[in-house]
Enzyme design. Structure first.
Site, PDB file in Angstrom:
ATOM      1  N   LEU A   1       5.427   0.333   3.199  1.00 31.70           N
ATOM      2  CA  LEU A   1       4.626  -0.295   1.989  1.00 31.70           C
ATOM      3  C   LEU A   1       3.564  -1.062   2.615  1.00 31.70           C
ATOM      4  O   LEU A   1       2.891  -1.952   1.981  1.00 31.70           O
ATOM      5  CB  LEU A   1       5.342  -0.921   0.999  1.00 31.70           C
ATOM      6  CG  LEU A   1       6.342   0.279   0.384  1.00 31.70           C
ATOM      7  CD1 LEU A   1       7.316  -0.323  -0.387  1.00 31.70           C
ATOM      8  CD2 LEU A   1       5.345   1.119  -0.592  1.00 31.70           C
TER       9      LEU A   1
ATOM     10  N   SER B   1       2.244  -6.440   7.112  1.00 33.32           N
ATOM     11  CA  SER B   1       0.550  -6.137   7.441  1.00 33.32           C
ATOM     12  C   SER B   1      -0.198  -6.928   6.628  1.00 33.32           C
ATOM     13  O   SER B   1      -1.323  -7.626   6.918  1.00 33.32           O
ATOM     14  CB  SER B   1       0.008  -5.024   7.841  1.00 33.32           C
ATOM     15  OG  SER B   1       1.050  -4.128   8.616  1.00 33.32           O
ATOM     16  N   SER B   2       0.215  -6.662   5.205  1.00 33.92           N
ATOM     17  CA  SER B   2      -0.599  -7.342   4.156  1.00 33.92           C
ATOM     18  C   SER B   2      -0.337  -8.954   4.005  1.00 33.92           C
ATOM     19  O   SER B   2      -1.267  -9.505   3.880  1.00 33.92           O
ATOM     20  CB  SER B   2      -0.067  -6.717   2.613  1.00 33.92           C
ATOM     21  OG  SER B   2      -0.656  -7.213   1.752  1.00 33.92           O
TER      22      SER B   2
ATOM     23  N   PRO C   1       9.443  -4.343  -0.540  1.00 31.45           N
ATOM     24  CA  PRO C   1      10.506  -4.110   0.432  1.00 31.45           C
ATOM     25  C   PRO C   1      10.326  -3.675   2.015  1.00 31.45           C
ATOM     26  O   PRO C   1       9.221  -3.381   2.065  1.00 31.45           O
ATOM     27  CB  PRO C   1      11.019  -2.842  -0.170  1.00 31.45           C
ATOM     28  CG  PRO C   1      10.636  -2.855  -1.517  1.00 31.45           C
ATOM     29  CD  PRO C   1       9.460  -3.617  -1.586  1.00 31.45           C
TER      30      PRO C   1
ATOM     31  N   ASP D   1      -2.067  -1.502  10.836  1.00 29.61           N
ATOM     32  CA  ASP D   1      -2.458  -1.350   9.146  1.00 29.61           C
ATOM     33  C   ASP D   1      -3.145  -2.734   8.820  1.00 29.61           C
ATOM     34  O   ASP D   1      -3.355  -2.706   7.627  1.00 29.61           O
ATOM     35  CB  ASP D   1      -1.091  -1.358   8.695  1.00 29.61           C
ATOM     36  CG  ASP D   1      -0.529   0.107   8.702  1.00 29.61           C
ATOM     37  OD1 ASP D   1      -0.879   0.893   9.113  1.00 29.61           O
ATOM     38  OD2 ASP D   1       0.760   0.141   8.118  1.00 29.61           O
TER      39      ASP D   1
ATOM     40  N   ALA E   1       9.774  -0.069   4.738  1.00 39.05           N
ATOM     41  CA  ALA E   1       9.591   0.705   3.545  1.00 39.05           C
ATOM     42  C   ALA E   1       8.385   1.793   3.701  1.00 39.05           C
ATOM     43  O   ALA E   1       8.057   2.665   2.919  1.00 39.05           O
ATOM     44  CB  ALA E   1       9.583   0.017   2.258  1.00 39.05           C
TER      45      ALA E   1
ATOM     46  N   LYS F   1       0.964  -1.364  -0.071  1.00 43.27           N
ATOM     47  CA  LYS F   1       0.108   0.007  -0.097  1.00 43.27           C
ATOM     48  C   LYS F   1       0.689   1.286   0.061  1.00 43.27           C
ATOM     49  O   LYS F   1       2.034   1.104   0.297  1.00 43.27           O
ATOM     50  CB  LYS F   1      -0.698   0.151   1.343  1.00 43.27           C
ATOM     51  CG  LYS F   1      -0.202   0.008   2.616  1.00 43.27           C
ATOM     52  CD  LYS F   1       0.232   1.415   3.035  1.00 43.27           C
ATOM     53  CE  LYS F   1       0.823   1.110   4.747  1.00 43.27           C
ATOM     54  NZ  LYS F   1       1.667   2.578   4.743  1.00 43.27           N
TER      55      LYS F   1
END
Ligand code: C5P
Length: 310
Positions: A119, A123-124, A114, A156, A117, A31
């Site tokens: 990004l 969490s994803s 990465p 997140d 970062a 994200k």
């Protein structure tokens, strides 16, 4: 385990495929934060946020197998990620503790997003594990229950149950989906060194008056890249720059290509450009690779789209 789902939302889908009943292949998207304001301190030591997150098609991949013993195993292509602290293991263990399925799981995780970062890769991975095991373990918990498990793992994680775009408040775990008027083309650039989230928050000075999110709310609803580019905001950028000055070189290199807008994502250190179309994104990426700010590795420049597409 409660089987009464009549008053619950439908189970969330997982972004992958189930094979032969006991195995699944799933994709965990990164994200970026198009808007991130910190509005206060909380009693639990965290900060109060108002942030717009957007999932993009840069993925980690998870291969999950259901096993007969109630154990959780993880294989990862990145040896720097310890098994005990990995959010995939935490997510699987939290789901198992809540619903006590008769099975366990082995997960093979291939990292492409990465680390350190901003990004949201860890969490994803955790959210994707929840979605996939919810299916493989035949729990079929509705999304609001998965969101509670997600929030216990990290701020997140709940967002990744509902891509592509959502406004997240509280510590980040309260998720309100935001209809995205149109797909967005972006370029993400990860400088050589990362940022630790806790250290960035420690260096933050709270704003006297928080930035209004109104302009971004309107821009994202329309899906207009130029308007979104003008409304980008990240309160964590200044404290991250104190810790990792090379972020400034990356922001400058992106700005030199004149995309619709440029910002750091989350607590950094990755930065991104919002582009008006795919052609512009390819041009911006080529320009940044050529300029190679802060000894940037060319493979750390990613041309991406919002995901899943609307
Ligand atoms: O929730 P998560 O484990 O991702 O947070 C990592 C760290 O980031 C926390 O320990 C905290 O220091 C900081 N944080 C914060 N306020 C938030 C989210 C994270 O202070 N809303």
């Amino acid at each position: 385990m409660s089987r009464d789902r009549r008053h619950s939302e439908a189970p969330a889908p997982f972004w992958g495929r189930r094979f032969r009943d006991h195995a699944a292949l799933a994709w965990a998207p990164a994200k970026v934060n198009l808007f991130l304001e910190v509005t206060g301190h909380r009693d639990d030591g965290y900060h109060e946020l108002e942030t717009l997150m957007l999932a993009v098609d840069l993925y980690d991949m998870l291969e999950l197998s259901r096993i007969d013993e109630p154990a959780i195993g993880l294989n990862c292509n990145d040896p720097s990620l310890g098994n005990d602290t990995n959010l995939v293991v935490k997510a699987a263990a939290a789901l198992h503790a809540r619903y006590s399925p008769e099975w366990g799981a082995v997960v093979r995780l291939t990292k492409k997003i990465p680390l350190q970062a901003g990004l949201g890769g860890g969490s994803s991975d955790a959210a994707t594990t929840l979605l996939a095991l919810n299916d493989l373990w035949e729990i079929h918990a509705p999304r609001e229950e998965l969101s509670e498990v997600a929030a216990s793992i990290g701020s997140d994680v709940a967002f990744f149950l509902q891509p592509p775009a959502a406004w997240c408040t509280g510590r980040g775990e309260t998720v309100e989906p935001a209809p995205l008027g149109q797909e967005l083309d972006l370029v993400i650039v990860k400088p050589p060194h990362g940022c630790t989230t806790a250290a960035v928050y420690e260096n933050l000075s709270l704003p006297d008056s928080p930035r209004s999110a109104d302009a971004m709310r309107k821009a994202v609803h329309r899906g207009n890249a130029s308007e979104i580019g003008r409304a980008l905001h990240n309160r964590l950028e200044a404290p991250a720059l104190k810790i990792q000055p090379e972020i400034a070189d990356v922001l400058r290199a992106l700005q030199a290509e004149k995309p619709a807008g440029v910002r750091m994502t989350g607590s950094g250190s990755a930065c991104f450009a919002v582009c008006r179309d795919r052609r512009e994104a390819l041009r911006v990426a080529a320009g940044v690779r050529e300029a190679a700010p802060a000894d940037l590795a060319p493979e750390m420049v990613f041309v991406v789209k919002s995901w899943p597409t609307v």
